[in-house]
Design an enzyme around this catalytic site. Structure first.
Site, mmCIF file in Angstrom:
data_model
loop_
_atom_site.group_PDB
_atom_site.id
_atom_site.type_symbol
_atom_site.label_atom_id
_atom_site.label_comp_id
_atom_site.label_asym_id
_atom_site.label_seq_id
_atom_site.Cartn_x
_atom_site.Cartn_y
_atom_site.Cartn_z
ATOM 1 N N ARG A 71 0.838 -1.198 0.000
ATOM 2 C CA ARG A 71 0.000 0.000 0.000
ATOM 3 C C ARG A 71 0.875 1.251 0.000
ATOM 4 N NH1 ARG A 71 -5.381 0.360 1.022
ATOM 5 N NH2 ARG A 71 -5.470 -1.810 1.695
ATOM 6 N N ARG A 97 -9.838 3.170 -2.483
ATOM 7 C CA ARG A 97 -8.618 2.740 -1.806
ATOM 8 C C ARG A 97 -8.512 3.473 -0.480
ATOM 9 N NH1 ARG A 97 -5.784 -1.476 -2.930
ATOM 10 N NH2 ARG A 97 -3.835 -0.461 -2.357
ATOM 11 N N ILE A 98 -8.112 2.760 0.562
ATOM 12 C CA ILE A 98 -7.825 3.412 1.836
ATOM 13 C C ILE A 98 -6.377 3.886 1.782
ATOM 14 C CG2 ILE A 98 -7.600 3.091 4.325
ATOM 15 C CD1 ILE A 98 -9.850 1.041 4.163
ATOM 16 N N ASN A 113 -13.225 14.055 0.515
ATOM 17 C CA ASN A 113 -13.849 12.791 0.149
ATOM 18 C C ASN A 113 -15.358 12.938 0.310
ATOM 19 O OD1 ASN A 113 -13.983 9.955 -0.511
ATOM 20 N ND2 ASN A 113 -14.401 9.554 1.655
ATOM 21 N N HIS A 115 -18.813 10.713 1.165
ATOM 22 C CA HIS A 115 -19.197 9.447 1.791
ATOM 23 C C HIS A 115 -20.715 9.372 1.854
ATOM 24 C CE1 HIS A 115 -18.824 5.909 4.296
ATOM 25 N NE2 HIS A 115 -19.697 6.432 5.121
ATOM 26 N N SER A 142 -22.093 13.026 2.860
ATOM 27 C CA SER A 142 -21.241 14.022 3.512
ATOM 28 C C SER A 142 -19.964 14.199 2.714
ATOM 29 C CB SER A 142 -20.860 13.564 4.933
ATOM 30 O OG SER A 142 -21.996 13.205 5.690
ATOM 31 N N ASP A 151 -13.123 8.008 7.255
ATOM 32 C CA ASP A 151 -14.390 8.763 7.256
ATOM 33 C C ASP A 151 -14.595 9.557 8.545
ATOM 34 O OD1 ASP A 151 -14.995 7.699 4.731
ATOM 35 O OD2 ASP A 151 -15.940 5.941 5.614
#
Length: 197
Positions: A71, A97-98, A113, A115, A142, A151
């Site tokens: 990662r 992707r985190i 981002n 969500h 959001s 998040d």
């Protein structure tokens, strides 16, 4: 675009069709959002949004996460490509992707981002099914500043969508998505506007 274009710049990260990306790019092109999209990056070579960005004349890049051993290695490559355009804001628009804490910290306060829940409710996946199961009267979406915790960053803007008695996770998701495009543009107007002050 010429180098004299002084509008704030956006780099948008996608993994799929890029509907939010297209809405944002069109709003920039129309002049309704005082910004310009300088780069669209996908971590998936087959993402339809890449072709959509190219058709709008936006520079694109594919950085396939499967080509990297870790990662961190992927995030380093992503950071390097972003640094080639040095965007004022990074916009995650269906980017699945985190990101590592190291990457987030490099761009802290400059990455957004979207969500599909009314954060802080329901971070992570299956948000619509979780809202219905809990008996909530509203779902929504959001836009938040990205933080190392999933998040969990400060919310910039939200939109509420009523949950109907016959809603399924799919029908609710479709209605929330219809509101996401306008929400993301509103959030960007707020963030980009702060830069102009």
């Amino acid at each position: 675009m010429t180098n004299s274009d002084s509008r704030p710049t956006l780099a948008i990260l996608i993994s799929g069709r890029g509907s939010n990306m297209v809405a944002i790019a069109r709003t920039c092109l129309s002049g309704a959002l005082n910004a310009r999209v300088t780069l669209v990056i996908s971590n998936r070579p087959d993402a339809p949004g890449i072709e959509a960005a190219r058709e709008m004349g936006i520079d694109t890049a594919v950085i396939d996460h499967k080509a990297f051993a870790s990662r961190q290695a992927f995030d380093d490559a992503l950071h390097e490509r972003l640094m080639s355009v040095k965007p004022d804001w990074i916009v995650l628009a269906g980017f699945m992707r985190i990101l590592t804490e190291d990457f987030v910290n490099r761009w802290q306060g400059r990455m957004l981002n979207i969500h599909p829940s009314l954060l802080p409710k329901y971070p992570g996946l299956d948000t619509h099914a979780r809202a219905i199961a809990a008996g909530d009267r509203h779902a929504g979406a959001s836009v938040h500043i990205v933080s190392p915790e999933l998040d969990a960053g400060p919310v910039v803007a939200q939109v509420r969508v009523p949950i109907e008695s016959d809603d399924t996770a799919d029908t609710l998701a479709q209605r929330v998505l219809q509101e996401e495009h306008g929400l993301y543009i509103k959030a960007l107007q707020l963030c980009v506007g702060k830069m102009d002050q």
